[in-house]
Design a protein around this motif. Structure first.
Motif, PDB file in Angstrom:
ATOM      1  N   THR A   1       0.813  -1.216   0.000  1.00  0.00           N
ATOM      2  CA  THR A   1       0.000   0.000   0.000  1.00  0.00           C
ATOM      3  C   THR A   1       0.849   1.271   0.000  1.00  0.00           C
ATOM      4  O   THR A   1       0.313   2.360  -0.220  1.00  0.00           O
ATOM      5  CB  THR A   1      -0.931   0.013   1.220  1.00  0.00           C
ATOM      6  OG1 THR A   1      -0.149  -0.126   2.430  1.00  0.00           O
ATOM      7  CG2 THR A   1      -1.923  -1.142   1.147  1.00  0.00           C
ATOM      8  N   SER A   2       2.134   1.148   0.253  1.00  0.00           N
ATOM      9  CA  SER A   2       3.026   2.310   0.192  1.00  0.00           C
ATOM     10  C   SER A   2       4.426   1.833  -0.148  1.00  0.00           C
ATOM     11  O   SER A   2       4.722   0.633  -0.121  1.00  0.00           O
ATOM     12  CB  SER A   2       3.023   3.072   1.529  1.00  0.00           C
ATOM     13  OG  SER A   2       3.587   2.279   2.573  1.00  0.00           O
ATOM     14  N   GLY A   3       5.292   2.776  -0.477  1.00  0.00           N
ATOM     15  CA  GLY A   3       6.651   2.427  -0.860  1.00  0.00           C
ATOM     16  C   GLY A   3       6.800   2.229  -2.352  1.00  0.00           C
ATOM     17  O   GLY A   3       5.860   2.453  -3.132  1.00  0.00           O
ATOM     18  N   ALA A   4       7.959   1.767  -2.767  1.00  0.00           N
ATOM     19  CA  ALA A   4       8.258   1.617  -4.190  1.00  0.00           C
ATOM     20  C   ALA A   4       7.400   0.563  -4.874  1.00  0.00           C
ATOM     21  O   ALA A   4       7.193   0.613  -6.088  1.00  0.00           O
ATOM     22  CB  ALA A   4       9.742   1.261  -4.369  1.00  0.00           C
ATOM     23  N   ASN A   5       6.869  -0.399  -4.107  1.00  0.00           N
ATOM     24  CA  ASN A   5       6.069  -1.477  -4.695  1.00  0.00           C
ATOM     25  C   ASN A   5       4.567  -1.255  -4.550  1.00  0.00           C
ATOM     26  O   ASN A   5       3.789  -2.190  -4.728  1.00  0.00           O
ATOM     27  CB  ASN A   5       6.443  -2.811  -4.035  1.00  0.00           C
ATOM     28  CG  ASN A   5       7.858  -3.238  -4.367  1.00  0.00           C
ATOM     29  OD1 ASN A   5       8.159  -3.616  -5.490  1.00  0.00           O
ATOM     30  ND2 ASN A   5       8.746  -3.152  -3.385  1.00  0.00           N
ATOM     31  N   ALA A   6       4.148  -0.045  -4.194  1.00  0.00           N
ATOM     32  CA  ALA A   6       2.724   0.241  -3.957  1.00  0.00           C
ATOM     33  C   ALA A   6       1.868  -0.196  -5.152  1.00  0.00           C
ATOM     34  O   ALA A   6       2.197   0.060  -6.313  1.00  0.00           O
ATOM     35  CB  ALA A   6       2.523   1.725  -3.699  1.00  0.00           C
ATOM     36  N   GLY A   7       0.778  -0.905  -4.843  1.00  0.00           N
ATOM     37  CA  GLY A   7      -0.126  -1.392  -5.872  1.00  0.00           C
ATOM     38  C   GLY A   7       0.206  -2.764  -6.409  1.00  0.00           C
ATOM     39  O   GLY A   7      -0.591  -3.341  -7.151  1.00  0.00           O
ATOM     40  N   ARG A   8       1.348  -3.318  -6.031  1.00  0.00           N
ATOM     41  CA  ARG A   8       1.749  -4.630  -6.523  1.00  0.00           C
ATOM     42  C   ARG A   8       1.436  -5.706  -5.493  1.00  0.00           C
ATOM     43  O   ARG A   8       1.389  -5.444  -4.306  1.00  0.00           O
ATOM     44  CB  ARG A   8       3.242  -4.636  -6.863  1.00  0.00           C
ATOM     45  CG  ARG A   8       3.542  -3.831  -8.112  1.00  0.00           C
ATOM     46  CD  ARG A   8       5.022  -3.577  -8.295  1.00  0.00           C
ATOM     47  NE  ARG A   8       5.284  -2.988  -9.592  1.00  0.00           N
ATOM     48  CZ  ARG A   8       5.104  -1.695  -9.875  1.00  0.00           C
ATOM     49  NH1 ARG A   8       4.665  -0.878  -8.941  1.00  0.00           N
ATOM     50  NH2 ARG A   8       5.355  -1.230 -11.084  1.00  0.00           N
TER      51      ARG A   8
END
Length: 294
Positions: free
Chosen positions: A205-212
């Motif tokens: 939900t947050s950080g560089a991988n948000a949405g993955r």
């Protein structure tokens, strides 16, 4: 056999043609892209087909039988529209592809040559090659149920019926500290027993991988702190404080279905089928091998 529009047929019969190839690619996440081998942008059906976009295609390999026809699309990883991280994330996997033959002087004169899907993608240091498979590849996919002891439903789907939005099966947390490239300690999961999220999914939900989203290989608890191990390391690095939503997993056994989810009535496996030992038994005169009902 394809039927040509009269205007396109006239253009082809003229002998001097102004033809170009166009590819429209629709990914599973809803993003749509258009590419062309012409030297300027072509537009039709609400799509801009861009030149110099880092994509070219090989000749089409096709046969008269039911084998899968194929074409290779080669591109560069420096393209703004095709990035290495998107390929690694799987965003281009099984994307739908349309191949058009277009009169670039009048795009209303066009013909859909074939439809297919993105198959295997091979990556190099600076470029990639994607296989474009014809619709015949669908004929090779397994259809129907699998006769096996374990459940063949996906946890939370319509056949399973488990509500993964139930707070008992869903948690939120954040990364405390990285242990390895795909293992880390996490906060916010103190109310869940070890193994509860094993084989589950985690959505950033947050950080560089948000949405993955990725799969959870293991869930351990040490000193009251959760330790999560992912099936694969994410394309982008995980950092301290990255937030996530995690959902419970299932190992597809009927014992787990009943004990963890109270969902035995919807179990989609065949746990009582005879095993290999039973199938290989033979009739004999000593006890248990008289040919009677097992």
């Amino acid at each position: 056999m394809k039927t040509l529009a009269p205007a396109l047929q006239v253009h082809l019969d003229d002998g001097t043609t102004t033809l170009a190839w166009c590819w429209r690619i629709a990914r599973a996440d809803g993003a749509s892209f258009g590419f062309t081998d012409h030297d300027r942008t072509l537009r039709f059906d609400g799509t801009d087909f861009e030149p110099e976009s880092g994509l070219t295609a090989s000749e089409v390999r096709s046969g008269s039988d039911l084998s899968v026809d194929a074409q290779d699309a080669e591109g560069v990883l420096t393209s703004d529209r095709i990035t290495e991280t998107d390929i690694l994330d799987g965003r281009w996997d099984n994307a739908e592809v349309e191949v058009w033959r277009v009169n670039w002087a009048d795009t209303s004169q066009r013909l859909l040559m074939r439809r297919g899907a993105i198959g295997q993608i091979r990556r190099g240091r600076l470029a990639f090659v994607a296989e474009v498979r014809s619709l015949a590849h669908v004929l090779g996919q397994t259809v129907g149920r699998t006769f096996q002891a374990s459940c063949d439903a996906a946890l939370g789907d319509a056949r399973c019926g488990v509500d993964l939005e139930d707070p008992a099966y869903k948690g939120t947390g954040a990364v405390i500290d990285m242990l390895r490239d795909r293992a880390f300690t996490a906060s916010g999961l103190g109310g869940f027993a070890a193994g509860w999220f094993t084989f589950g999914t985690i959505e950033w939900t947050s950080g560089a991988n948000a949405g993955r989203r990725t799969e959870v290989l293991g869930h351990d608890v040490t000193g009251g702190v959760a330790i999560l191990t992912l099936l694969e390391p994410p394309v982008r690095g995980i950092a301290e404080g990255d937030g996530f939503t995690i959902r419970a997993g299932c190992d597809k056994r009927i014992e787990t279905c009943g004990g963890k989810f109270a969902n035995t009535v919807h179990f989609r496996g065949f746990p009582h089928i005879p095993g290999q030992d039973t199938v290989l038994r033979y009739a004999s005169r000593d006890g248990g091998h008289d040919g009677g009902v097992l």
